[in-house]
Design a protein around this motif. Structure first.
Motif, PDB file in Angstrom:
ATOM      1  N   ASN A 297       0.762  -1.199  -0.034  1.00  0.00           N
ATOM      2  CA  ASN A 297       0.003   0.068   0.029  1.00  0.00           C
ATOM      3  C   ASN A 297       0.860   1.370   0.012  1.00  0.00           C
ATOM      4  O   ASN A 297       1.888   1.278   0.783  1.00  0.00           O
ATOM      5  CB  ASN A 297      -0.862  -0.034   1.284  1.00  0.00           C
ATOM      6  N   LYS A 298       0.633   2.210  -0.776  1.00  0.00           N
ATOM      7  CA  LYS A 298       1.416   3.542  -0.756  1.00  0.00           C
ATOM      8  C   LYS A 298       1.113   4.322   0.659  1.00  0.00           C
ATOM      9  O   LYS A 298       2.401   4.905   0.714  1.00  0.00           O
ATOM     10  CB  LYS A 298       0.728   4.229  -1.794  1.00  0.00           C
ATOM     11  N   GLU A 299       0.143   4.210   0.989  1.00  0.00           N
ATOM     12  CA  GLU A 299       0.050   4.655   2.615  1.00  0.00           C
ATOM     13  C   GLU A 299       1.073   4.117   3.423  1.00  0.00           C
ATOM     14  O   GLU A 299       1.939   5.146   4.124  1.00  0.00           O
ATOM     15  CB  GLU A 299      -1.510   4.595   3.047  1.00  0.00           C
ATOM     16  N   VAL A 300       1.232   2.983   3.414  1.00  0.00           N
ATOM     17  CA  VAL A 300       2.193   2.251   4.406  1.00  0.00           C
ATOM     18  C   VAL A 300       3.572   2.446   4.009  1.00  0.00           C
ATOM     19  O   VAL A 300       4.604   2.911   4.648  1.00  0.00           O
ATOM     20  CB  VAL A 300       2.077   0.802   4.469  1.00  0.00           C
ATOM     21  N   GLN A 301       4.072   2.544   2.493  1.00  0.00           N
ATOM     22  CA  GLN A 301       5.089   2.921   2.110  1.00  0.00           C
ATOM     23  C   GLN A 301       5.369   4.461   2.343  1.00  0.00           C
ATOM     24  O   GLN A 301       6.577   4.678   2.781  1.00  0.00           O
ATOM     25  CB  GLN A 301       5.103   2.851   0.578  1.00  0.00           C
ATOM     26  N   GLY A 302       4.641   5.226   2.262  1.00  0.00           N
ATOM     27  CA  GLY A 302       4.641   6.579   2.795  1.00  0.00           C
ATOM     28  C   GLY A 302       5.083   6.846   4.421  1.00  0.00           C
ATOM     29  O   GLY A 302       6.082   7.672   4.586  1.00  0.00           O
ATOM     30  N   ALA A 303       4.459   6.063   4.954  1.00  0.00           N
ATOM     31  CA  ALA A 303       4.519   6.259   6.575  1.00  0.00           C
ATOM     32  C   ALA A 303       5.867   5.684   6.679  1.00  0.00           C
ATOM     33  O   ALA A 303       6.726   6.149   7.905  1.00  0.00           O
ATOM     34  CB  ALA A 303       3.460   5.403   7.187  1.00  0.00           C
TER      35      ALA A 303
END
Length: 316
Positions: A297-303
């Motif tokens: 997920n992009k959100e997890v990668q960003g986090a």
């Protein structure tokens, strides 16, 4: 094994977990592979838990459930793997009868919890894709807490009933379990008393805990796929299909192997398959779930990038 005679019946105080192989060289390879898998599983799931707690962008219902899935996976694999690794390293295959009972209780409880939790996550995906405007209402905090609490309560009730039914039976002589942990099917096969009632109860209870969440999960994904087909852009369809297909693949592996293990007759002609099948739902899925559900997920990668950036700033 330390049996104590009582009349015509032997009081069992220890069991033997025979595992996969008694060949010394193969045990070394299995220990190294098992340790690597266990460490990867712990690292991946602990990272998900830490990211969900630290990053405000992940304070959403989906990541609340994913964080709790990671916690469940850590407990789930830890109920069997440390003992298996010790047995492979030391060559000591003995486990106390009480230890066997506790191991089976927690493994079955956490497995039941995961069955229900996966269906709750499928409902979350359904609400997000099929009812995006009502998502905040459908997955408000109280609903998330209820879904999580229900999964743990159902999982433990399932385990209480199954453990009570299995360990109310009599076991005679040397209890050699052809498995790497204490589980329902091999213990039922080893009992020297009538297991018909225990088999009926465990089959019925486990069937409800496994089949109902599986059907709800499958129904959720069928509705999701039908909604995806109505998406206008080909890129949007491809992205949604890619995400849901990987989720459905992991769910199918988990539920499929669990159904194969617990929903077939105890008189199955190939009980030696049990350890191999158990590896899929007891070891492989806890290791892969963080990567399938979260790290893609992009959100997890960003986090993760933000967390690494903060770490560099503090060290610099």
């Amino acid at each position: 094994m330390t049996p104590t005679e009582g009349g015509n019946r032997t009081l069992v105080t220890e069991c033997l977990l025979l595992g996969f192989s008694s060949h010394p060289q193969l045990q070394t390879v299995l220990f190294a592979a098992g340790l690597l898998i266990y460490l990867l599983t712990m690292l991946g799931n602990l990272m998900i838990i830490a990211l969900v707690r630290m990053d405000r962008c992940l304070h959403t219902p989906m990541y609340f459930l994913l964080g709790n899935l990671s916690f469940t996976e850590i407990c789930y694999i830890s109920s069997t793997m440390p003992k298996m690794l010790w047995n492979l390293l030391s060559g000591d295959k003995a486990i106390s009868f009480t230890g066997c009972l506790l191991q089976m209780y927690f493994f079955v409880a956490l497995g039941g919890t995961e069955c229900v939790l996966l269906s709750a996550m499928a409902y979350d995906h359904y609400a997000a894709i099929c009812h995006p405007l009502r998502y905040i209402l459908l997955m408000r905090r109280r609903v998330c807490a209820w879904l999580l609490g229900a999964s743990w309560v159902i999982g433990h009730l399932n385990s209480i009933i199954n453990t009570a039914m299995v360990f109310s039976l009599s076991f005679c002589g040397t209890v050699e379990i052809h498995h790497f942990f204490c589980d329902i099917p091999p213990l039922l096969r080893l009992s020297c008393s009538d297991t018909s009632l225990s088999q009926l109860v465990t089959f019925s209870v486990s069937g409800c805990i496994i089949i109902l969440p599986f059907c709800l999960t499958l129904l959720s994904y069928l509705i999701i796929f039908s909604s995806i087909l109505r998406i206008c852009t080909a890129r949007g369809k491809l992205k949604a299909f890619s995400t849901c297909s990987s989720h459905l693949a992991m769910v199918s592996i988990f539920y499929g192997t669990v159904i194969f293990t617990y929903m077939r007759p105890m008189a199955s002609p190939s009980p030696e398959q049990d350890p191999l099948v158990s590896v899929l739902y007891g070891i492989v899925t806890p290791m892969l779930n963080p990567f399938i559900y979260s790290f893609r997920n992009k959100e997890v990668q960003g986090a993760l990038q933000r967390a690494l950036g903060r770490s560099r700033e503090q060290n610099g």
